[in-house]
Design a protein around this motif. Structure first.
Motif, PDB file in Angstrom:
ATOM      1  N   ALA A 114       0.907  -1.261  -0.034  1.00 54.36           N
ATOM      2  CA  ALA A 114      -0.012   0.052   0.244  1.00 54.36           C
ATOM      3  C   ALA A 114       0.987   1.077  -0.012  1.00 54.36           C
ATOM      4  O   ALA A 114       0.598   2.255  -0.732  1.00 54.36           O
ATOM      5  N   VAL A 115       1.811   1.206   0.888  1.00 51.80           N
ATOM      6  CA  VAL A 115       2.775   2.382   0.989  1.00 51.80           C
ATOM      7  C   VAL A 115       3.480   2.482  -0.301  1.00 51.80           C
ATOM      8  O   VAL A 115       3.352   3.671  -1.065  1.00 51.80           O
ATOM      9  N   SER A 116       4.114   1.366  -0.951  1.00 55.96           N
ATOM     10  CA  SER A 116       4.655   1.772  -2.261  1.00 55.96           C
ATOM     11  C   SER A 116       3.788   2.238  -3.361  1.00 55.96           C
ATOM     12  O   SER A 116       4.474   2.826  -4.381  1.00 55.96           O
ATOM     13  N   GLN A 117       2.756   1.613  -3.242  1.00 50.21           N
ATOM     14  CA  GLN A 117       1.719   1.610  -4.363  1.00 50.21           C
ATOM     15  C   GLN A 117       1.392   3.427  -4.688  1.00 50.21           C
ATOM     16  O   GLN A 117       1.475   4.137  -5.675  1.00 50.21           O
ATOM     17  N   GLU A 118       1.214   3.895  -3.334  1.00 52.05           N
ATOM     18  CA  GLU A 118       0.898   5.347  -3.180  1.00 52.05           C
ATOM     19  C   GLU A 118       2.087   6.303  -3.527  1.00 52.05           C
ATOM     20  O   GLU A 118       2.109   7.206  -4.195  1.00 52.05           O
ATOM     21  N   PHE A 119       3.213   5.675  -3.002  1.00 47.45           N
ATOM     22  CA  PHE A 119       4.614   6.500  -3.396  1.00 47.45           C
ATOM     23  C   PHE A 119       4.706   6.528  -4.941  1.00 47.45           C
ATOM     24  O   PHE A 119       5.188   7.356  -5.649  1.00 47.45           O
ATOM     25  N   ALA A 120       4.392   5.421  -5.618  1.00 43.40           N
ATOM     26  CA  ALA A 120       4.556   5.229  -7.077  1.00 43.40           C
ATOM     27  C   ALA A 120       3.745   6.252  -7.874  1.00 43.40           C
ATOM     28  O   ALA A 120       4.365   6.824  -8.760  1.00 43.40           O
ATOM     29  N   ARG A 121       2.838   6.366  -7.372  1.00 42.07           N
ATOM     30  CA  ARG A 121       1.903   7.820  -7.694  1.00 42.07           C
ATOM     31  C   ARG A 121       2.616   9.030  -7.717  1.00 42.07           C
ATOM     32  O   ARG A 121       2.705   9.813  -8.718  1.00 42.07           O
ATOM     33  N   LYS A 122       3.287   9.341  -6.640  1.00 45.77           N
ATOM     34  CA  LYS A 122       3.847  10.268  -6.157  1.00 45.77           C
ATOM     35  C   LYS A 122       4.903  10.393  -6.987  1.00 45.77           C
ATOM     36  O   LYS A 122       4.918  11.778  -7.488  1.00 45.77           O
ATOM     37  N   VAL A 123       5.892   9.662  -7.324  1.00 43.15           N
ATOM     38  CA  VAL A 123       7.000   9.727  -7.807  1.00 43.15           C
ATOM     39  C   VAL A 123       6.912   9.756  -9.520  1.00 43.15           C
ATOM     40  O   VAL A 123       7.740  10.252 -10.278  1.00 43.15           O
ATOM     41  N   ALA A 124       5.788   9.345  -9.810  1.00 47.38           N
ATOM     42  CA  ALA A 124       5.601   9.205 -11.252  1.00 47.38           C
ATOM     43  C   ALA A 124       5.448  10.638 -12.050  1.00 47.38           C
ATOM     44  O   ALA A 124       5.998  10.778 -13.065  1.00 47.38           O
ATOM     45  N   ALA A 143      11.493   1.592  -7.675  1.00 47.07           N
ATOM     46  CA  ALA A 143      12.767   0.848  -7.734  1.00 47.07           C
ATOM     47  C   ALA A 143      13.795   1.795  -8.377  1.00 47.07           C
ATOM     48  O   ALA A 143      14.832   1.639  -7.739  1.00 47.07           O
ATOM     49  N   GLU A 144      13.617   2.712  -9.153  1.00 43.50           N
ATOM     50  CA  GLU A 144      14.428   3.952  -9.513  1.00 43.50           C
ATOM     51  C   GLU A 144      15.128   4.545  -8.345  1.00 43.50           C
ATOM     52  O   GLU A 144      15.980   4.755  -8.097  1.00 43.50           O
ATOM     53  N   TRP A 145      13.771   5.082  -7.619  1.00 43.64           N
ATOM     54  CA  TRP A 145      14.301   5.821  -6.388  1.00 43.64           C
ATOM     55  C   TRP A 145      15.087   5.083  -5.449  1.00 43.64           C
ATOM     56  O   TRP A 145      16.164   5.473  -4.852  1.00 43.64           O
ATOM     57  N   SER A 146      14.847   3.957  -5.282  1.00 40.26           N
ATOM     58  CA  SER A 146      15.510   3.043  -4.283  1.00 40.26           C
ATOM     59  C   SER A 146      17.160   3.117  -4.747  1.00 40.26           C
ATOM     60  O   SER A 146      18.046   2.959  -4.006  1.00 40.26           O
ATOM     61  N   PHE A 147      16.932   2.939  -5.942  1.00 40.65           N
ATOM     62  CA  PHE A 147      18.358   2.540  -6.596  1.00 40.65           C
ATOM     63  C   PHE A 147      19.395   3.891  -6.284  1.00 40.65           C
ATOM     64  O   PHE A 147      20.546   4.036  -6.083  1.00 40.65           O
ATOM     65  N   MET A 148      18.764   4.900  -6.811  1.00 42.90           N
ATOM     66  CA  MET A 148      19.400   6.326  -6.785  1.00 42.90           C
ATOM     67  C   MET A 148      19.639   6.590  -5.058  1.00 42.90           C
ATOM     68  O   MET A 148      20.773   7.302  -4.833  1.00 42.90           O
ATOM     69  N   ARG A 149      18.792   6.210  -4.073  1.00 46.85           N
ATOM     70  CA  ARG A 149      19.040   6.535  -2.838  1.00 46.85           C
ATOM     71  C   ARG A 149      20.139   5.772  -2.414  1.00 46.85           C
ATOM     72  O   ARG A 149      21.098   6.225  -1.772  1.00 46.85           O
ATOM     73  N   ALA A 150      20.250   4.266  -2.823  1.00 51.37           N
ATOM     74  CA  ALA A 150      21.425   3.612  -2.484  1.00 51.37           C
ATOM     75  C   ALA A 150      22.767   4.059  -3.037  1.00 51.37           C
ATOM     76  O   ALA A 150      23.739   4.318  -2.474  1.00 51.37           O
ATOM     77  N   LEU A 151      22.600   4.617  -4.213  1.00 48.42           N
ATOM     78  CA  LEU A 151      23.718   5.398  -5.004  1.00 48.42           C
ATOM     79  C   LEU A 151      24.315   6.621  -4.176  1.00 48.42           C
ATOM     80  O   LEU A 151      25.622   6.704  -4.091  1.00 48.42           O
TER      81      LEU A 151
END
Lengths: 149, 149
Positions: free
Chosen positions: A20-30, A37-45
């Motif tokens: 639920a959290v990720s789905q809502e977040f997906a809408r926001k970052v779209a 997954a891209e955000w997660s990747f960038m955050r790790a980088l």
DNA sequence: TATTGTTATACTCTATAACTATA
DNA sequence: TATAGTTATAGAGTATAACAATA
């Protein structure tokens, strides 16, 4: 094994809430043309750059194939760059571009907003406990919990 | 907004941990020819059957299209049945077959095993707190947290 | 017209495994 | 041979939107 016992699976409820959290977040970052997954990747980088794909795969609990595919998409979007390794021509490192790095605070603000939407319903103590527990669990699995400060 | 603040997103860590838990659980239930989403569906049915797809969609935080697709697969596997609604011919209800119901304790045992693998690293108190918090969060989102007992 | 549910389409995420290039 | 990484393939999961049947 009765019906009420069945509701007690932590993994089940965690998946329910996390999705639920990720789905809502997906809408926001779209709106920023980025996936979760891209955000997660960038955050790790942001924490690890420059980093070889193999290390990133380990830290994120993904296969190198999955990392490769994600990296390619972020490369195409101009948010990530590859740097050749002079000592070993098979290897390379990944880093954020300036554009990618500039996007981090914007995306982090959306993450803050999303967190607030879901977790501000908790007491401050509950929220802190949840954070602490999640980091313990991530660390024990070798996921990239940044060193205790 | 500095680097360390970025690590404090609850949603980020929850996704990290939840994905790891679900991926491992997927391996475990694959031997029973069931996916994680199918287990989730069956677990919800176990509590709610007989239930119309629309209600299930709401309780699981999914669209009716997604429910329809999952239901079709479980129907083909003989784990779920549709029952016509005599009052409204558009509608129907979903229930577990005997075969589906018999599979529940087997899958629940695998879920217990998987939970143990990930969460037994926590103290008993931490684990209980985590469960409590997850249920609070699920309830507030209208996800099917069974009534407080 | 409104509602229940299905179907068509499309995309993200991820895995496995075969492959390429270099060591 | 071993290793770093890519590519090919496949399937799960999910959404959106168009559709069919019934109300």
């Amino acid at each position: 094994m009765n019906a009420s016992r069945l509701t007690d699976h932590t993994g089940y409820w965690m998946r329910m809430v996390s999705n639920a959290v990720s789905q809502e977040f997906a809408r926001k970052v779209a709106g920023q043309d980025v996936t979760v997954a891209e955000w997660s990747f960038m955050r790790a980088l942001y924490d690890l750059e420059p980093v070889p794909p193999s290390v990133l795969a380990e830290k994120m609990g993904m296969t190198k194939g999955a990392i490769s595919k994600l990296a390619e998409r972020l490369l195409a979007k101009g948010l990530v760059v590859r740097t050749e390794n002079k000592d070993d021509k098979r290897a390379h490192s990944l880093s954020l571009t300036n554009e990618g790095r500039d996007k981090i605070p914007v995306l982090a603000a959306l993450a803050d907003e999303n967190d607030a939407e879901f977790f501000d319903t908790l007491t401050r103590e509950e929220h802190e406990t949840l954070n602490r527990i999640l980091k313990i669990l991530a660390e024990r699995r070798g996921l990239d919990a940044t060193p205790v400060d």
